[in-house]
Design a protein around this motif. Structure first.
Motif, short mmCIF file in Angstrom:
data_model
loop_
_atom_site.label_atom_id
_atom_site.label_comp_id
_atom_site.label_asym_id
_atom_site.label_seq_id
_atom_site.Cartn_x
_atom_site.Cartn_y
_atom_site.Cartn_z
N ASP A 31 1.24 29.59 -7.56
CA ASP A 31 0.19 30.56 -7.22
C ASP A 31 0.19 30.90 -5.72
N SER A 32 1.24 30.49 -5.01
CA SER A 32 1.26 30.67 -3.56
C SER A 32 1.80 32.03 -3.13
N ALA B 217 2.13 28.58 1.24
CA ALA B 217 2.59 29.94 1.52
C ALA B 217 3.03 30.09 2.96
N GLN B 218 2.26 29.51 3.88
CA GLN B 218 2.62 29.59 5.30
C GLN B 218 3.94 28.87 5.56
N ALA B 219 4.12 27.69 4.98
CA ALA B 219 5.36 26.95 5.16
C ALA B 219 6.53 27.74 4.59
N GLY B 220 6.34 28.37 3.44
CA GLY B 220 7.39 29.17 2.85
C GLY B 220 7.79 30.33 3.73
N ALA B 221 6.80 30.99 4.34
CA ALA B 221 7.10 32.10 5.25
C ALA B 221 7.82 31.60 6.50
N ALA B 222 7.43 30.43 7.00
CA ALA B 222 8.05 29.88 8.21
C ALA B 222 9.49 29.43 7.98
N MET B 223 9.81 29.06 6.74
CA MET B 223 11.17 28.60 6.43
C MET B 223 12.00 29.66 5.74
N GLY B 224 11.37 30.67 5.17
CA GLY B 224 12.10 31.73 4.48
C GLY B 224 12.47 31.36 3.07
N VAL B 225 13.19 30.29 2.91
CA VAL B 225 13.57 29.77 1.60
C VAL B 225 13.56 28.25 1.70
N GLN C 193 10.83 22.52 -2.97
CA GLN C 193 9.46 22.01 -2.97
C GLN C 193 9.31 20.84 -2.01
N ALA C 194 10.37 20.03 -1.89
CA ALA C 194 10.32 18.93 -0.93
C ALA C 194 10.23 19.45 0.50
N ASP C 195 10.96 20.54 0.78
CA ASP C 195 10.86 21.17 2.11
C ASP C 195 9.44 21.65 2.37
N LEU C 196 8.86 22.29 1.37
CA LEU C 196 7.50 22.82 1.51
C LEU C 196 6.51 21.70 1.76
N ALA C 197 6.68 20.60 1.08
CA ALA C 197 5.77 19.46 1.27
C ALA C 197 5.92 18.86 2.67
N ASP C 198 7.16 18.79 3.15
CA ASP C 198 7.41 18.14 4.43
C ASP C 198 6.86 18.94 5.61
N TYR C 199 6.80 20.26 5.49
CA TYR C 199 6.46 21.09 6.64
C TYR C 199 5.10 20.72 7.23
N ARG D 37 4.34 32.44 14.10
CA ARG D 37 5.46 32.51 13.17
C ARG D 37 5.76 31.14 12.57
N LEU D 38 5.80 30.12 13.43
CA LEU D 38 6.15 28.79 12.97
C LEU D 38 4.99 28.10 12.26
N GLY D 39 3.78 28.37 12.69
CA GLY D 39 2.61 27.75 12.07
C GLY D 39 2.32 26.35 12.54
N ALA D 40 3.26 25.72 13.22
CA ALA D 40 3.06 24.36 13.74
C ALA D 40 4.15 24.08 14.77
N VAL D 41 3.77 23.54 15.91
CA VAL D 41 4.72 23.11 16.94
C VAL D 41 4.43 21.65 17.24
N GLN D 42 5.43 20.82 16.99
CA GLN D 42 5.22 19.37 17.12
C GLN D 42 5.12 18.96 18.58
N LEU D 43 4.22 18.01 18.84
CA LEU D 43 4.04 17.45 20.17
C LEU D 43 4.72 16.10 20.26
N ASP D 44 5.24 15.78 21.43
CA ASP D 44 5.80 14.46 21.67
C ASP D 44 5.77 14.19 23.16
N THR D 45 5.66 12.91 23.51
CA THR D 45 5.53 12.55 24.92
C THR D 45 6.86 12.54 25.66
N ILE D 46 7.98 12.49 24.93
CA ILE D 46 9.29 12.44 25.59
C ILE D 46 9.54 13.73 26.35
N SER D 47 9.97 13.60 27.59
CA SER D 47 10.31 14.78 28.40
C SER D 47 11.62 14.52 29.11
#
Length: 404
Positions: A238-239, A207-215, A218-224, A39-49
């Protein structure tokens, strides 16, 4: 909400974003952690626990008390996911391997000249993987030279460059160590190809980023997936996403006209409704990892302070936003002391008496998080506003977690 006019209120956009991120409505428990990742298409990794690492906190926020074994199985059994550079270093569904061909080619071009001096290390790493099978950096010749932090060995530098260019892939980990392998061995045959053009890769990722965010703007789409703004501009019309206006969102110019955002058609098909999740979010959660978007949708200023000098921190080292009722109502900086979850700083949004309304949600989130990580007590050390320290401690004491 009516999709016919392609106009949304700010509240409708907020609810659409929550549903797209799996935080509004009944969660797909049958899909489990793999379903969250898809659903998310990406899950960020980080060393902090603190409570747990960020990649564990993401499914927890959406599904509740998922175990570490379920998370590890979804990410690192070698079948469902791979690691690569997306929003940052991320776990990605294996189905997205072809979509990052454009980035692998870019890295290949970028490293073309510098790679010549490192060809021997590159060939040695690939030959070793080919002959011996999957290996960690330590098994490939050592991860470090003996110094601190990023003092990588030549083998580690070589295999990380090979990871960037697609000559190796990571689909498994041992503990927290990456296990490197050859993509032709680890990526399913039907996905192991770089046949997609750069334009097609970008179009599908938008398209995947748009589906993961819903709305999204363009800056949001680029950042994802950290795409270039001009690349998004070139493919967004064309997405399959639909241009919409959202009340209160700044307008933007694009080739398809003046609009405020783009929406996933599926997100507009039915009104978002259902139960809101109450949870503490990782600072790296994709709902809040983009600060301008978080401020626009929730009116919530979010900043990770782990890398801020201690005297300059406002909320704490790893302040986790509190999501409840579809709003971000505050944040808490947690710690663990034995079997006690400590709320070093529980900060509520707004002033009294509005902030007081979030006390029950904060107590519920703390108690549930404590139970998830095996703590049987919760202690509140500091509260903002300070007048809420007593009510929050009392609410927590009335629902102390059971170890589980």
């Amino acid at each position: 909400m009516t999709a016919a006019g392609f106009s949304l209120s700010a509240d409708e956009a907020r609810r659409i974003a929550l549903r797209a991120q799996g935080l509004l409505g009944a969660p797909d428990r049958r899909g489990g952690v793999p379903g969250v990742l898809r659903r998310l298409g990406a899950v960020q990794l980080d060393t902090i626990s603190v409570l747990a690492r960020s990649h564990e906190l993401l499914p927890y926020a959406r599904l509740g008390a998922v175990g570490r074994e379920a998370v590890e199985s979804a990410y690192w059994t070698g079948e469902r996911a791979f690691e690569y550079w997306s929003h940052a270093a991320c776990v990605l569904p294996i189905e997205e391997w072809p979509l990052f061909a454009f980035r692998r080619r870019a890295y290949q071009e970028r490293h073309r000249d510098s790679q010549r001096s490192r060809d021997s290390d590159h060939r040695r790493v690939l030959d070793q993987l080919r002959a011996e099978g999957p290996r960690t950096a330590t098994e490939l010749g050592g991860a470090k030279n003996g110094g601190l932090w990023w003092d990588w060995s030549e083998s580690k530098v070589a295999v990380e460059r090979a990871l960037a260019t697609g000559d190796v892939v990571v689909t498994r980990r041992q503990g927290w160590k990456r296990v490197y392998d050859l993509p032709q061995r680890a990526v399913p045959e039907e996905l192991y190809h770089d046949r997609l053009t750069d334009e097609e890769c970008l179009r599908r990722l938008v398209a995947q980023a748009g589906a993961a965010m819903g709305v999204a703007t363009q800056a949001d789409l680029a950042d994802y997936h950290r795409l270039r703004a001009d690349a998004v501009e070139a493919v967004v019309r064309d997405s399959g996403l639909i241009p919409v206006e959202v009340a209160g969102w700044p307008a933007a110019e694009s080739r398809s006209g003046r609009h405020r955002a783009w929406a996933d058609p599926a997100a507009l098909a039915t009104p978002p409704r259902g139960r809101h999740r109450t949870a503490l979010l990782s600072p790296f959660d994709s709902l809040v990892w983009d600060r301008p978007r978080t401020e626009r949708i929730f009116g919530f200023t979010h900043r990770l302070e782990a890398y801020v000098p201690r005297p300059k921190r406002i909320y704490g080292y790893f302040a986790m936003p509190l999501l409840a009722g579809g709003r971000l109502l505050g944040r808490v900086d947690p710690a663990r002391e034995g079997s006690t979850l400590v709320a070093r700083h529980a900060a509520f949004e707004g002033a009294l008496p509005q902030a007081a309304k979030a006390v029950p949600a904060m107590a519920d989130a703390l108690v549930e998080a404590a139970s998830w990580v095996g703590c049987d007590q919760v202690r509140v050390e500091r509260c903002t506003p300070p007048e809420l320290a007593g009510p929050l401690s009392a609410a927590v004491a009335g629902a102390q977690p059971a170890t589980g």
